[in-house]
Design a protein around this motif. Structure first.
Motif, PDB file in Angstrom:
ATOM      1  N   ASN A  59       0.786  31.572 -11.896  1.00 11.88           N
ATOM      2  CA  ASN A  59       1.745  30.830 -12.714  1.00 11.88           C
ATOM      3  C   ASN A  59       3.039  30.547 -11.962  1.00 11.88           C
ATOM      4  OD1 ASN A  59       0.034  30.655 -14.903  1.00 11.88           O
ATOM      5  ND2 ASN A  59       0.782  32.538 -15.851  1.00 11.88           N
ATOM      6  N   ALA A  60       3.482  31.505 -11.133  1.00 12.66           N
ATOM      7  CA  ALA A  60       4.693  31.289 -10.342  1.00 12.66           C
ATOM      8  C   ALA A  60       4.485  30.166  -9.336  1.00 12.66           C
ATOM      9  CB  ALA A  60       5.088  32.582  -9.624  1.00 12.66           C
ATOM     10  N   GLU A  61       3.335  30.172  -8.649  1.00 12.94           N
ATOM     11  CA  GLU A  61       3.063  29.127  -7.666  1.00 12.94           C
ATOM     12  C   GLU A  61       2.869  27.775  -8.352  1.00 12.94           C
ATOM     13  OE1 GLU A  61       0.075  29.934  -4.773  1.00 12.94           O
ATOM     14  OE2 GLU A  61       0.991  31.801  -4.117  1.00 12.94           O
ATOM     15  N   HIS A  62       2.138  27.777  -9.441  1.00 17.32           N
ATOM     16  CA  HIS A  62       1.907  26.529 -10.165  1.00 17.32           C
ATOM     17  C   HIS A  62       3.225  25.915 -10.625  1.00 17.32           C
ATOM     18  CE1 HIS A  62       0.188  23.547 -12.775  1.00 17.32           C
ATOM     19  NE2 HIS A  62       0.560  24.165 -13.892  1.00 17.32           N
ATOM     20  N   ASP A  63       4.113  26.717 -11.150  1.00 13.44           N
ATOM     21  CA  ASP A  63       5.410  26.203 -11.620  1.00 13.44           C
ATOM     22  C   ASP A  63       6.194  25.568 -10.477  1.00 13.44           C
ATOM     23  OD1 ASP A  63       4.960  26.936 -14.224  1.00 13.44           O
ATOM     24  OD2 ASP A  63       6.137  28.789 -14.127  1.00 13.44           O
ATOM     25  N   ARG A  64       6.202  26.230  -9.320  1.00 17.01           N
ATOM     26  CA  ARG A  64       6.963  25.698  -8.192  1.00 17.01           C
ATOM     27  C   ARG A  64       6.324  24.419  -7.647  1.00 17.01           C
ATOM     28  NH1 ARG A  64      11.151  26.917  -9.797  1.00 17.01           N
ATOM     29  NH2 ARG A  64      11.787  25.584  -8.057  1.00 17.01           N
ATOM     30  N   ARG A  66       4.314  22.199  -9.273  1.00 18.42           N
ATOM     31  CA  ARG A  66       4.420  21.034 -10.155  1.00 18.42           C
ATOM     32  C   ARG A  66       5.851  20.498 -10.180  1.00 18.42           C
ATOM     33  NH1 ARG A  66       3.257  23.475 -16.216  1.00 18.42           N
ATOM     34  NH2 ARG A  66       5.007  24.938 -16.333  1.00 18.42           N
ATOM     35  N   THR A  67       6.821  21.372  -9.936  1.00 19.74           N
ATOM     36  CA  THR A  67       8.203  20.904  -9.797  1.00 19.74           C
ATOM     37  C   THR A  67       8.353  20.118  -8.497  1.00 19.74           C
ATOM     38  OG1 THR A  67       9.094  22.754 -11.069  1.00 19.74           O
ATOM     39  CG2 THR A  67      10.604  21.630  -9.573  1.00 19.74           C
ATOM     40  N   ASP A  72       1.934  17.858 -13.230  1.00 18.74           N
ATOM     41  CA  ASP A  72       1.224  19.099 -13.542  1.00 18.74           C
ATOM     42  C   ASP A  72      -0.019  19.274 -12.676  1.00 18.74           C
ATOM     43  OD1 ASP A  72       3.094  19.747 -15.428  1.00 18.74           O
ATOM     44  OD2 ASP A  72       1.865  19.175 -17.150  1.00 18.74           O
ATOM     45  N   ASP A 106      -3.804  22.805 -17.014  1.00 18.56           N
ATOM     46  CA  ASP A 106      -3.896  24.234 -17.319  1.00 18.56           C
ATOM     47  C   ASP A 106      -5.328  24.745 -17.220  1.00 18.56           C
ATOM     48  OD1 ASP A 106      -1.192  24.591 -17.686  1.00 18.56           O
ATOM     49  OD2 ASP A 106      -1.258  24.301 -19.860  1.00 18.56           O
ATOM     50  N   ALA A 137       8.720  30.949  -5.481  1.00 22.60           N
ATOM     51  CA  ALA A 137       7.861  31.667  -6.428  1.00 22.60           C
ATOM     52  C   ALA A 137       8.086  33.179  -6.342  1.00 22.60           C
ATOM     53  CB  ALA A 137       6.391  31.344  -6.154  1.00 22.60           C
TER      54      ALA A 137
END
Length: 214
Positions: A59-64, A66-67, A72, A106, A137
């Motif tokens: 989730n940390a990597e995905h958030d960074r 997609r930003t 997404d 997701d 992340a």
């Protein structure tokens, strides 16, 4: 007091599978059987910490990412090499077999493996992923990328051994346990306190058959 090992053990477990436990305890069949059962229990206990680590990492990597890529489903535009692109394709195929023909971002993130997320920390992605995005992340980490990636890779190996029902009794499990908490702390320290409240690993490590505590 038990006089002998139950007759069905080697027949059901198999002689080759039981051999590493016998070897660890100089052929003592009864204590080896205790070690086999303890290996199951401690493997089960490690599931919780490893679960938290994998979820937090992805989730940390995905958030960074997609930003960074402003979408997404960042894997469509990120410069993934053939190996990681193939893993994304395999995740989509697996979802299709489950009847999810048009997966959301997701859905894909959930299907991608622990190893996939660790592979994004490889040197080949320094310029395009680590430097511009993925180092963020791990907001509580200030070291180099390579030791971080290597530590996470050892956790992938441990996770895979557990999920494939392999022996882990020979590992320095206390060090493995400490490493999971250290890695979690790099992402979100508050997870550490929450996890300790129900983590059974420390107690099980004190009850290893054969008298060795690791």
């Amino acid at each position: 007091m038990r006089a002998e090992l139950p007759g069905w053990v080697e027949r059901v477990i198999s002689v080759p599978r039981f051999a590493p436990y016998l070897g660890a305890l100089s052929g003592d069949r009864l204590v080896a059987w205790d070690l086999y059962q303890w290996n199951i229990q401690v493997s089960e206990a490690f599931y919780g910490p490893l679960h938290c680590l994998e979820i937090c990492l992805r989730n940390a990597e995905h958030d960074r990412l997609r930003t960074r890529f402003r979408t997404d489903d960042w894997w469509r535009v990120a410069p993934l090499d053939e190996s990681e692109a193939a893993k994304v394709a395999a995740a989509k195929q697996k979802l299709a077999r489950k009847g999810i023909g048009l997966p959301t971002a997701d859905d894909v993130v959930t299907e991608l493996t622990f190893g996939f997320w660790v592979s994004l920390l490889s040197r080949k992605y320094d310029r395009h992923l680590w430097v511009p995005a993925l180092h963020r992340a791990f907001p509580y980490y200030s070291g180099r990328r390579e030791p971080l990636r290597d530590s996470l890779q050892t956790m992938v190996f441990l996770r895979n051994r557990i999920m494939h029902h392999e022996p882990i009794h020979h590992r320095h499990l206390a060090a493995d346990h400490d490493k999971i908490y250290r890695l979690l702390g790099y992402v979100e320290p508050q997870v550490v306190g929450w996890l300790r409240a129900f983590d059974r690993v420390p107690d099980l490590l004190t009850r290893r058959p054969g008298g060795r505590r690791r």
